[in-house]
Structures are given as C-alpha cells and as structure tokens.
Design an enzyme around this catalytic site. Structure first.
Site, short mmCIF file in Angstrom:
data_model
loop_
_atom_site.label_atom_id
_atom_site.label_comp_id
_atom_site.label_asym_id
_atom_site.label_seq_id
_atom_site.Cartn_x
_atom_site.Cartn_y
_atom_site.Cartn_z
N CYS A 79 0.82 -1.21 0.00
CA CYS A 79 0.00 0.00 0.00
C CYS A 79 0.86 1.26 0.00
CB CYS A 79 -0.98 -0.07 1.17
SG CYS A 79 -2.43 0.91 0.89
N HIS A 169 -3.53 -5.30 1.63
CA HIS A 169 -2.79 -5.58 2.88
C HIS A 169 -2.85 -7.05 3.24
CE1 HIS A 169 -2.20 -1.41 4.44
NE2 HIS A 169 -3.22 -1.16 3.64
N GLU A 171 -1.12 -8.57 5.27
CA GLU A 171 -0.81 -8.73 6.71
C GLU A 171 -2.06 -8.57 7.58
OE1 GLU A 171 -0.38 -6.09 4.97
OE2 GLU A 171 -0.62 -4.29 6.19
N1 GLN Z 1 -3.64 6.23 1.21
C1 GLN Z 1 -2.35 5.94 1.73
C2 GLN Z 1 -1.27 6.76 1.02
O1 GLN Z 1 -1.54 7.39 0.06
C3 GLN Z 1 -2.02 4.48 1.59
C4 GLN Z 1 -3.04 3.69 2.40
C5 GLN Z 1 -2.46 2.49 3.09
O2 GLN Z 1 -1.24 2.26 3.16
N2 GLN Z 1 -3.35 1.73 3.64
O3 GLN Z 1 -0.15 6.75 1.45
#
Ligand code: GLN
Length: 200
Positions: A79, A169, A171
């Site tokens: 992410c 994710h 995890e």
């Molecule tokens: N929206 C977050 C970002 O732009 C990422 C979201 C996440 O890691 N769950 O960094």
C-alpha cells in the site's frame, strides 16, 4: 534469515506477526543505527506515504535504504510502501524511493470505496483475501514488471526483480501466500549471493 520492517509509521506490527507465524525473525527499523546488523529483506508497511516519505528523509534512512534496494535487497511494499517504491505517482508531486517502474495512483478507489475486501488470484494461483484501505493501484507497469494480481481491471500486485508490491494488505488477513512468496524471493537472493561468493 532476518527481515527488517520499517517501523516509522503504519501497520508494521502486523507484518512482524505474519513473519513470526512463518518462523522468520524480524526487527524494526527506526533509525540508521538499526541497519548495522546484517539482514536479508525489507518490508515497507502500509500507512501514509507522505508521512513515511518525510520521516524517511528526516531520519536519514532514505539514502541507505534506497541504495540497498537498488543493489538488490529484496523488498516488499504494501500500500503506502507501493507508493514509496513507485517511479511515478500520478496524483502527487513528490516521489520517494522511485525505484520501481510503475505508475501509482494514490487513494485510487475514492471515498465511497475507501476500504473494501475482496478475493483474487495472486501470481496465477488460488484466490487470496485482499483488504484495501484507501489503496493505490498501478496505472502502468514498465518493462521488467510482472503483474501478479488484477482487481476490477486494475493492477494491484506486481514484481520487478527484487521488488514486490501489493496495493492490498495481506498482513491484515490470515492467509500467508504473499508473505511466503516474498520469503521465497529472499531465499533466491541469498542463494544467488552465496553462489556469486563461491564463484569469486
Ligand atoms: N492512502 C495511503 C497513502 O496514500 C495508503 C493507504 C495504506 O497504506 N493503507 O499513502
């Protein structure tokens, strides 16, 4: 095998738990001194990429981590970690480590679908659970990037050499498939390094 988990912000503990379920030891990286003992792979957790990018620079971790990844250290970005690794970020002026030939779009699923759960194939295998939290997606993948998952027509997992990224994710669910895949990358890199040393 020893895995470093960037612990500046975000969901790093959950990654450590996944690793311990796989009997792999990990440690948290918060400052440059944490990098002094050898390690075999690095996890960049989810969280907020803008905050993480800022903290990476303030702590001085940015340079040493970027160098090691560029030199082949296996890395897994989830992410926000995907955004940190992306060479291009479509809706953001600042880039971060910028090592992977992908174009990321931040917060790509918009407000209504800010967080959602689905299941989908990973690397052509069985379905894995996928939790998305204000997730990015990959709008374009360059040469040498292997697409591992596609969700609603968008690339949500990919690999380029030593770099693995997921928009979701793994995890946060029970399934260990993606972590196992990463650890296999780490084993391959270790074996290749041992082979090179033996050849010298
Ligand atoms: N929206 C977050 C970002 O732009 C990422 C979201 C996440 O890691 N769950 O960094």
């Amino acid at each position: 095998m020893r895995i470093a988990v960037l612990a500046l912000q975000g969901a790093f503990r959950e990654h450590e738990e996944m690793l311990s379920r796989l009997d792999v030891s990990s440690f948290e990286v918060r400052q440059t001194g944490d990098l002094s003992a050898p390690f075999d792979g690095l996890i960049l957790p989810g969280g907020e990429s803008t905050v993480q990018g800022k903290l990476l620079r303030e702590t001085g971790l940015f340079g040493p981590l970027r160098e090691r990844i560029a030199a082949g250290l296996p890395v897994f970005g989830t992410c926000a970690g995907l955004i940190l690794l992306a060479e291009e970020i479509e809706n953001e002026a600042v880039r971060h480590l910028a090592l992977m030939k992908i174009r990321a779009v931040r917060n790509a699923y918009g407000r209504q679908l800010g967080s959602f759960f689905t299941e989908g194939a990973f690397d052509g295998g069985a379905s894995v659970p996928m939790t998305f939290i204000r997730a990015p997606y990959i709008a374009a993948a360059g040469e040498g990037v292997r697409v591992l998952s596609v969700t609603d027509g968008r690339i949500t997992a990919a690999r380029q050499r030593n770099m693995l990224v997921t928009a979701f994710h793994p995890e946060l669910n029970d399934d260990l498939t993606v972590h196992r895949y990463f650890l296999e990358m780490v084993r391959e890199a270790k074996a290749a390094a041992a082979g090179n040393a033996a050849a010298v």
